[in-house]
Motif scaffolding. Structure first.
Motif, PDB file in Angstrom:
ATOM      1  N   VAL A  32       1.338   3.688   0.357  1.00  0.00           N
ATOM      2  CA  VAL A  32       0.887   2.299   0.347  1.00  0.00           C
ATOM      3  C   VAL A  32       1.051   1.812  -1.082  1.00  0.00           C
ATOM      4  O   VAL A  32       0.542   2.442  -2.019  1.00  0.00           O
ATOM      5  N   ILE A  33       1.783   0.722  -1.245  1.00  0.00           N
ATOM      6  CA  ILE A  33       1.995   0.166  -2.574  1.00  0.00           C
ATOM      7  C   ILE A  33       1.565  -1.292  -2.597  1.00  0.00           C
ATOM      8  O   ILE A  33       1.496  -1.950  -1.565  1.00  0.00           O
ATOM      9  N   GLN A  34       1.283  -1.781  -3.784  1.00  0.00           N
ATOM     10  CA  GLN A  34       1.080  -3.214  -3.965  1.00  0.00           C
ATOM     11  C   GLN A  34       2.474  -3.807  -4.082  1.00  0.00           C
ATOM     12  O   GLN A  34       3.329  -3.242  -4.767  1.00  0.00           O
ATOM     13  N   SER A  37       5.026  -3.243  -6.985  1.00  0.00           N
ATOM     14  CA  SER A  37       4.322  -2.445  -7.980  1.00  0.00           C
ATOM     15  C   SER A  37       4.330  -0.975  -7.571  1.00  0.00           C
ATOM     16  O   SER A  37       5.149  -0.540  -6.767  1.00  0.00           O
ATOM     17  N   GLU A  38       3.350  -0.245  -8.089  1.00  0.00           N
ATOM     18  CA  GLU A  38       3.240   1.185  -7.821  1.00  0.00           C
ATOM     19  C   GLU A  38       2.257   1.465  -6.695  1.00  0.00           C
ATOM     20  O   GLU A  38       1.743   0.552  -6.074  1.00  0.00           O
ATOM     21  N   GLY A  39       1.976   2.750  -6.471  1.00  0.00           N
ATOM     22  CA  GLY A  39       1.057   3.175  -5.422  1.00  0.00           C
ATOM     23  C   GLY A  39      -0.305   2.517  -5.526  1.00  0.00           C
ATOM     24  O   GLY A  39      -0.800   2.244  -6.617  1.00  0.00           O
ATOM     25  N   LEU A  40      -0.906   2.266  -4.369  1.00  0.00           N
ATOM     26  CA  LEU A  40      -2.191   1.573  -4.287  1.00  0.00           C
ATOM     27  C   LEU A  40      -3.275   2.573  -3.866  1.00  0.00           C
ATOM     28  O   LEU A  40      -3.307   3.008  -2.719  1.00  0.00           O
ATOM     29  N   PRO A  41      -4.164   2.957  -4.786  1.00  0.00           N
ATOM     30  CA  PRO A  41      -5.210   3.919  -4.449  1.00  0.00           C
ATOM     31  C   PRO A  41      -6.333   3.284  -3.623  1.00  0.00           C
ATOM     32  O   PRO A  41      -6.478   2.057  -3.594  1.00  0.00           O
ATOM     33  N   ASP A  42      -7.099   4.139  -2.950  1.00  0.00           N
ATOM     34  CA  ASP A  42      -8.320   3.748  -2.236  1.00  0.00           C
ATOM     35  C   ASP A  42      -8.103   2.761  -1.087  1.00  0.00           C
ATOM     36  O   ASP A  42      -9.022   2.044  -0.713  1.00  0.00           O
ATOM     37  N   ALA A  43      -6.911   2.741  -0.515  1.00  0.00           N
ATOM     38  CA  ALA A  43      -6.692   1.949   0.698  1.00  0.00           C
ATOM     39  C   ALA A  43      -7.141   2.802   1.888  1.00  0.00           C
ATOM     40  O   ALA A  43      -6.945   4.015   1.901  1.00  0.00           O
ATOM     41  N   THR A  44      -7.745   2.166   2.878  1.00  0.00           N
ATOM     42  CA  THR A  44      -8.177   2.879   4.079  1.00  0.00           C
ATOM     43  C   THR A  44      -7.067   2.796   5.116  1.00  0.00           C
ATOM     44  O   THR A  44      -6.587   1.713   5.442  1.00  0.00           O
ATOM     45  N   ASP A  63      -1.967   7.760  -6.133  1.00  0.00           N
ATOM     46  CA  ASP A  63      -0.561   7.350  -6.059  1.00  0.00           C
ATOM     47  C   ASP A  63      -0.234   6.586  -4.788  1.00  0.00           C
ATOM     48  O   ASP A  63       0.933   6.297  -4.508  1.00  0.00           O
ATOM     49  N   GLY A  64      -1.250   6.305  -3.945  1.00  0.00           N
ATOM     50  CA  GLY A  64      -1.034   5.561  -2.718  1.00  0.00           C
ATOM     51  C   GLY A  64      -0.551   6.407  -1.551  1.00  0.00           C
ATOM     52  O   GLY A  64      -0.058   5.879  -0.557  1.00  0.00           O
ATOM     53  N   VAL A  65      -0.701   7.718  -1.629  1.00  0.00           N
ATOM     54  CA  VAL A  65      -0.210   8.632  -0.599  1.00  0.00           C
ATOM     55  C   VAL A  65      -1.288   8.877   0.451  1.00  0.00           C
ATOM     56  O   VAL A  65      -2.467   9.000   0.128  1.00  0.00           O
ATOM     57  N   PHE A  66      -0.872   8.982   1.726  1.00  0.00           N
ATOM     58  CA  PHE A  66      -1.776   9.393   2.804  1.00  0.00           C
ATOM     59  C   PHE A  66      -1.032  10.337   3.726  1.00  0.00           C
ATOM     60  O   PHE A  66       0.199  10.311   3.804  1.00  0.00           O
ATOM     61  N   ALA A  67      -1.779  11.204   4.426  1.00  0.00           N
ATOM     62  CA  ALA A  67      -1.148  12.136   5.362  1.00  0.00           C
ATOM     63  C   ALA A  67      -2.153  12.635   6.379  1.00  0.00           C
ATOM     64  O   ALA A  67      -3.287  12.962   6.033  1.00  0.00           O
ATOM     65  N   ALA A  68      -1.723  12.672   7.633  1.00  0.00           N
ATOM     66  CA  ALA A  68      -2.447  13.340   8.717  1.00  0.00           C
ATOM     67  C   ALA A  68      -1.479  14.400   9.224  1.00  0.00           C
ATOM     68  O   ALA A  68      -0.432  14.071   9.787  1.00  0.00           O
ATOM     69  N   THR A  69      -1.809  15.675   9.005  1.00  0.00           N
ATOM     70  CA  THR A  69      -0.842  16.747   9.241  1.00  0.00           C
ATOM     71  C   THR A  69      -0.955  17.433  10.596  1.00  0.00           C
ATOM     72  O   THR A  69      -0.067  18.190  10.963  1.00  0.00           O
ATOM     73  N   THR A  70      -2.021  17.189  11.335  1.00  0.00           N
ATOM     74  CA  THR A  70      -2.167  17.810  12.660  1.00  0.00           C
ATOM     75  C   THR A  70      -2.453  16.724  13.688  1.00  0.00           C
ATOM     76  O   THR A  70      -3.572  16.532  14.138  1.00  0.00           O
TER      77      THR A  70
END
Length: 124
Positions: A32-34, A37-44, A63-70
């Motif tokens: 998730v980025i603005q 711009s760069e990665g957007l932290p604390d986005a739900t 860095d705006g990264v999220f992951a659901a691995t299972t």
């Protein structure tokens, strides 16, 4: 010696069964980025599948990264992203397949922006 070999083979068989259960899932990940711009932290980030009754809530990293691995393989998943002072974003329905990761690159616009953030299609 023979008992040790049997115990080792049993352990190997159990480990293989466990690995197969883990590999029976898919994953959903992305950034998730603005806008511009760069990665957007604390986005739900909310991953849902109404037919399965699944809701997984994630929060982006610095860095705006999220992951659901299972993630259970199925059709009808959607992703919704919200963050204070930004417009929310929602995906079109998508499918999660076994052993595959569905990737998203999501750009959020500031809340005071006059244009709505377009929905990004997932990439296999």
């Amino acid at each position: 010696m023979r008992a040790t070999l049997l115990v080792s083979l049993f352990g190997l068989a159990c480990a293989s069964a466990w690995a197969q259960a883990i590999s029976g899932f898919g994953a959903v990940a992305g950034f998730v980025i603005q806008a511009g711009s760069e990665g957007l932290p604390d986005a739900t980030v909310l991953l849902t599948n109404k037919s399965l009754g699944t809701k997984v809530t994630m929060v982006t990293t610095d860095d705006g990264v999220f992951a659901a691995t299972t993630v259970a393989p199925a059709e009808g998943y959607t992703l919704q992203v919200t963050r204070k002072d930004f417009q929310s974003w929602q995906s079109a329905p998508f499918t999660v397949s076994t052993g595959r990761t569905v990737n998203f690159n999501i750009s959020l616009e500031p809340a005071d922006s006059s244009s709505k953030s377009p929905a990004a299609a997932p990439t296999p």
